[in-house]
Design a protein around this motif. Structure first.
Motif, PDB file in Angstrom:
ATOM      1  N   GLU A 155      24.177  64.593  74.443  1.00  0.00           N
ATOM      2  CA  GLU A 155      25.454  66.027  73.763  1.00  0.00           C
ATOM      3  C   GLU A 155      26.286  65.524  73.128  1.00  0.00           C
ATOM      4  N   SER A 156      26.845  65.457  72.197  1.00  0.00           N
ATOM      5  CA  SER A 156      28.484  65.767  71.484  1.00  0.00           C
ATOM      6  C   SER A 156      28.570  66.489  70.638  1.00  0.00           C
ATOM      7  N   GLU A 157      29.553  65.957  70.240  1.00  0.00           N
ATOM      8  CA  GLU A 157      30.232  67.048  69.327  1.00  0.00           C
ATOM      9  C   GLU A 157      29.511  67.142  67.989  1.00  0.00           C
ATOM     10  N   ASN A 158      29.132  66.345  68.178  1.00  0.00           N
ATOM     11  CA  ASN A 158      28.007  66.458  66.288  1.00  0.00           C
ATOM     12  C   ASN A 158      27.394  65.588  66.286  1.00  0.00           C
ATOM     13  N   LYS A 159      26.558  65.410  67.456  1.00  0.00           N
ATOM     14  CA  LYS A 159      25.901  64.704  67.471  1.00  0.00           C
ATOM     15  C   LYS A 159      24.401  64.736  68.875  1.00  0.00           C
ATOM     16  N   LYS A 160      23.075  64.884  68.600  1.00  0.00           N
ATOM     17  CA  LYS A 160      22.859  65.019  70.184  1.00  0.00           C
ATOM     18  C   LYS A 160      20.957  63.283  69.338  1.00  0.00           C
ATOM     19  N   VAL A 161      21.163  62.606  70.831  1.00  0.00           N
ATOM     20  CA  VAL A 161      20.627  61.841  70.855  1.00  0.00           C
ATOM     21  C   VAL A 161      18.922  61.933  71.658  1.00  0.00           C
ATOM     22  N   PHE A 162      17.962  61.808  71.071  1.00  0.00           N
ATOM     23  CA  PHE A 162      16.602  62.434  71.620  1.00  0.00           C
ATOM     24  C   PHE A 162      15.829  61.131  71.902  1.00  0.00           C
ATOM     25  N   PRO A 163      14.679  61.387  72.733  1.00  0.00           N
ATOM     26  CA  PRO A 163      13.999  59.792  73.585  1.00  0.00           C
ATOM     27  C   PRO A 163      13.323  59.726  72.716  1.00  0.00           C
ATOM     28  N   ARG A 164      13.352  57.988  72.443  1.00  0.00           N
ATOM     29  CA  ARG A 164      12.329  57.049  71.910  1.00  0.00           C
ATOM     30  C   ARG A 164      10.756  57.152  72.945  1.00  0.00           C
ATOM     31  N   TYR A 165       9.726  57.215  72.279  1.00  0.00           N
ATOM     32  CA  TYR A 165       8.806  56.544  72.545  1.00  0.00           C
ATOM     33  C   TYR A 165       7.703  55.307  72.025  1.00  0.00           C
ATOM     34  N   ARG A 166       6.936  54.529  72.498  1.00  0.00           N
ATOM     35  CA  ARG A 166       6.071  53.938  72.088  1.00  0.00           C
ATOM     36  C   ARG A 166       5.114  54.476  72.164  1.00  0.00           C
ATOM     37  N   LEU A 167       5.077  55.191  72.775  1.00  0.00           N
ATOM     38  CA  LEU A 167       3.338  55.751  72.546  1.00  0.00           C
ATOM     39  C   LEU A 167       3.455  57.343  72.831  1.00  0.00           C
ATOM     40  N   LEU A 168       3.393  57.533  72.290  1.00  0.00           N
ATOM     41  CA  LEU A 168       2.426  59.449  72.334  1.00  0.00           C
ATOM     42  C   LEU A 168       1.059  59.889  71.437  1.00  0.00           C
ATOM     43  N   ALA A 169       1.049  61.017  71.923  1.00  0.00           N
ATOM     44  CA  ALA A 169      -0.081  62.060  72.129  1.00  0.00           C
ATOM     45  C   ALA A 169       0.227  63.648  72.462  1.00  0.00           C
ATOM     46  N   GLY A 170      -1.237  63.367  71.176  1.00  0.00           N
ATOM     47  CA  GLY A 170      -1.120  64.943  71.410  1.00  0.00           C
ATOM     48  C   GLY A 170      -2.159  65.573  69.965  1.00  0.00           C
ATOM     49  N   LEU A 171      -2.525  67.043  70.057  1.00  0.00           N
ATOM     50  CA  LEU A 171      -3.209  67.755  69.339  1.00  0.00           C
ATOM     51  C   LEU A 171      -2.588  67.998  67.840  1.00  0.00           C
ATOM     52  N   ARG A 172      -3.412  68.373  67.000  1.00  0.00           N
ATOM     53  CA  ARG A 172      -2.846  69.114  65.770  1.00  0.00           C
ATOM     54  C   ARG A 172      -4.628  69.898  65.130  1.00  0.00           C
ATOM     55  N   GLY A 173      -4.275  70.812  64.711  1.00  0.00           N
ATOM     56  CA  GLY A 173      -5.580  71.223  63.985  1.00  0.00           C
ATOM     57  C   GLY A 173      -4.998  72.355  62.750  1.00  0.00           C
ATOM     58  N   GLY A 174      -5.796  72.788  61.771  1.00  0.00           N
ATOM     59  CA  GLY A 174      -5.212  73.115  60.568  1.00  0.00           C
ATOM     60  C   GLY A 174      -6.651  73.164  59.357  1.00  0.00           C
ATOM     61  N   TYR A 175      -6.206  73.815  58.100  1.00  0.00           N
ATOM     62  CA  TYR A 175      -6.789  74.025  57.194  1.00  0.00           C
ATOM     63  C   TYR A 175      -7.563  72.542  56.393  1.00  0.00           C
ATOM     64  N   SER A 176      -8.903  72.456  55.600  1.00  0.00           N
ATOM     65  CA  SER A 176      -9.090  71.384  54.994  1.00  0.00           C
ATOM     66  C   SER A 176      -9.747  72.337  53.566  1.00  0.00           C
ATOM     67  N   LEU A 177      -8.772  71.905  52.426  1.00  0.00           N
ATOM     68  CA  LEU A 177     -10.058  72.128  50.899  1.00  0.00           C
ATOM     69  C   LEU A 177     -10.741  70.971  50.764  1.00  0.00           C
ATOM     70  N   ARG A 178     -11.969  71.621  50.721  1.00  0.00           N
ATOM     71  CA  ARG A 178     -12.414  70.323  50.189  1.00  0.00           C
ATOM     72  C   ARG A 178     -13.221  70.383  48.695  1.00  0.00           C
ATOM     73  N   ILE A 179     -12.950  68.869  48.490  1.00  0.00           N
ATOM     74  CA  ILE A 179     -13.499  69.256  46.891  1.00  0.00           C
ATOM     75  C   ILE A 179     -14.694  67.708  46.503  1.00  0.00           C
ATOM     76  N   TYR A 180     -15.462  68.395  45.286  1.00  0.00           N
ATOM     77  CA  TYR A 180     -17.169  67.806  45.305  1.00  0.00           C
ATOM     78  C   TYR A 180     -17.059  67.396  44.078  1.00  0.00           C
ATOM     79  N   PRO A 181     -16.348  66.306  43.416  1.00  0.00           N
ATOM     80  CA  PRO A 181     -16.660  66.378  42.023  1.00  0.00           C
ATOM     81  C   PRO A 181     -18.161  65.928  41.696  1.00  0.00           C
ATOM     82  N   LYS A 182     -18.024  66.421  40.748  1.00  0.00           N
ATOM     83  CA  LYS A 182     -20.030  64.975  40.159  1.00  0.00           C
ATOM     84  C   LYS A 182     -19.653  64.097  40.134  1.00  0.00           C
TER      85      LYS A 182
END
Length: 368
Positions: A155-182
């Motif tokens: 913590e400083s007066e005007n900046k916060k430094v966050f951890p950096r990683y070489r390897l990250l893992a997680g989950l995501r999910g959501g909506y997908s619009l599918r278009i099937y052109p002729k």
């Protein structure tokens, strides 16, 4: 003294566009990283008027903090210290500030730089530049304990430094619009469908601005397609609507950019994917009308907008994906070519921390 001396064309266009965006963004962001574990002391100004000394005594330490370094109160606490002398150049009729950067353990002079100004307000635009010119030449090679050197939150007066990683893992999910052109090889008309994505997300970030990402994406296609039928009513050939359902596992292999703005992380990405069908494709929900399918390779491109929140990163993923060719049934029937617009929300954790990269080292001494 001067003041300061759908077809193959579509995927190709998508790839080129995102590579250009990566290059342009890298050029804008490839500046010095904040080094919050490097301690700097700014000595009180000498010479000049009381007004000028008071101005620089306030502004130069603020610019040191704004550059991402840790400002300390005494020379003994510092890794580097800055001294400044105020003078007047009678030849050019300029006020002059001369700044020197020293390495604290050895008291070795690293660089001297000077700037001239007519009025003190002119320096509002150049104080930060002077700090950058000094610290760009600092041979920063501190060897700190594990707790200090791996981007622990500071913590400083005007900046916060966050951890950096070489390897990250997680989950995501959501909506997908599918278009099937002729397509030319299919007798189905344009179609569309609503679907979803649920993915395991893994990224490897060996470099400061670039990394790699792959996923296991579980998804479904539910295409409402129409084709000409055999029945004619009122002189018109009636269309037949058929529904094609299938599940699949998509695996993209992507390169991405990594650009940080305080707690936010912006990651454009692009890369190919392949698809593994999970079971057979059914027609009109009839289990007896089920066929094995062959799904072509494709390409995806998008951007991930992340924010450090809690122990990990909350992110919004938006992307476009398109198959290189058409999905074909085992009986050689061409069904559709997929175009996908996806929006999902996810969260990922860092697994392997990395040290901050050292700044560029320049041992030369230069005065403008």
């Amino acid at each position: 003294m001067a003041l300061l001396n759908c077809t193959f064309n579509r995927p190709v266009k998508t790839i080129i566009g995102f590579l250009m965006m990566l290059a342009a963004t890298a050029a804008l962001y490839a500046q010095a990283e904040p080094y919050a574990n490097v301690k700097v002391w700014v000595a009180p100004m000498t010479g000049g008027s009381a007004e000028d000394r008071a101005y620089f005594d306030f502004n130069l330490p603020e610019e040191v903090k704004g550059s991402g370094y840790e400002l300390v109160d005494t020379r003994e606490e510092s890794d580097f210290y800055i001294t400044c002398t105020l003078d007047y150049d009678t030849e050019y009729e300029d006020n002059v500030i001369t700044a020197e950067l020293y390495e604290t353990p050895t008291d070795a002079l690293i660089i001297t730089t000077s700037m001239g100004y007519q009025t003190i307000d002119e320096m509002n635009d150049w104080n930060l530049t002077m700090i950058y010119r000094l610290m760009a030449n600092a041979p920063i090679s501190k060897s700190l304990s594990m707790e200090e050197s791996e981007f622990i939150e500071v913590e400083s007066e005007n900046k916060k430094v966050f951890p950096r990683y070489r390897l990250l893992a997680g989950l995501r999910g959501g909506y997908s619009l599918r278009i099937y052109p002729k397509s030319a090889s299919s007798y189905y008309n344009d179609g569309w469908g609503n679907s979803f994505e649920a993915a395991v997300h893994v990224s490897y970030d060996p470099w400061q601005y670039f990394g790699f990402q792959t996923e296991l994406i579980f998804t479904m296609d539910s295409a409402q397609l129409t084709r000409p039928g055999d029945e004619i009513v009122a002189g018109k050939l009636l269309n037949i609507t058929e529904k094609y359902n299938s599940f699949s596992l998509m695996i993209p292999l992507m390169v991405k950019g990594i650009f940080r703005v305080n707690r936010f992380v912006i990651s454009p990405f692009v890369g190919p994917y392949f698809t593994i069908p999970l079971g057979k494709m059914t027609i009109n929900d009839d289990k007896k009308s089920a066929f094995s399918v062959k799904v072509p390779l494709g390409v995806t491109a998008g951007v991930e907008l992340g924010m450090h929140l809690g122990p990990g990163i909350l992110f919004l993923d938006t992307r476009y994906a398109v198959d290189f060719g058409s999905t074909v049934l085992a009986n050689e029937t061409t069904v559709y070519q997929r175009n996908m617009v996806n929006f999902s929300l996810g969260y990922k954790f860092g697994l392997l921390k990395k040290h901050p990269p050292p700044p560029p080292v320049d041992d030369t001494q230069a005065t403008p």
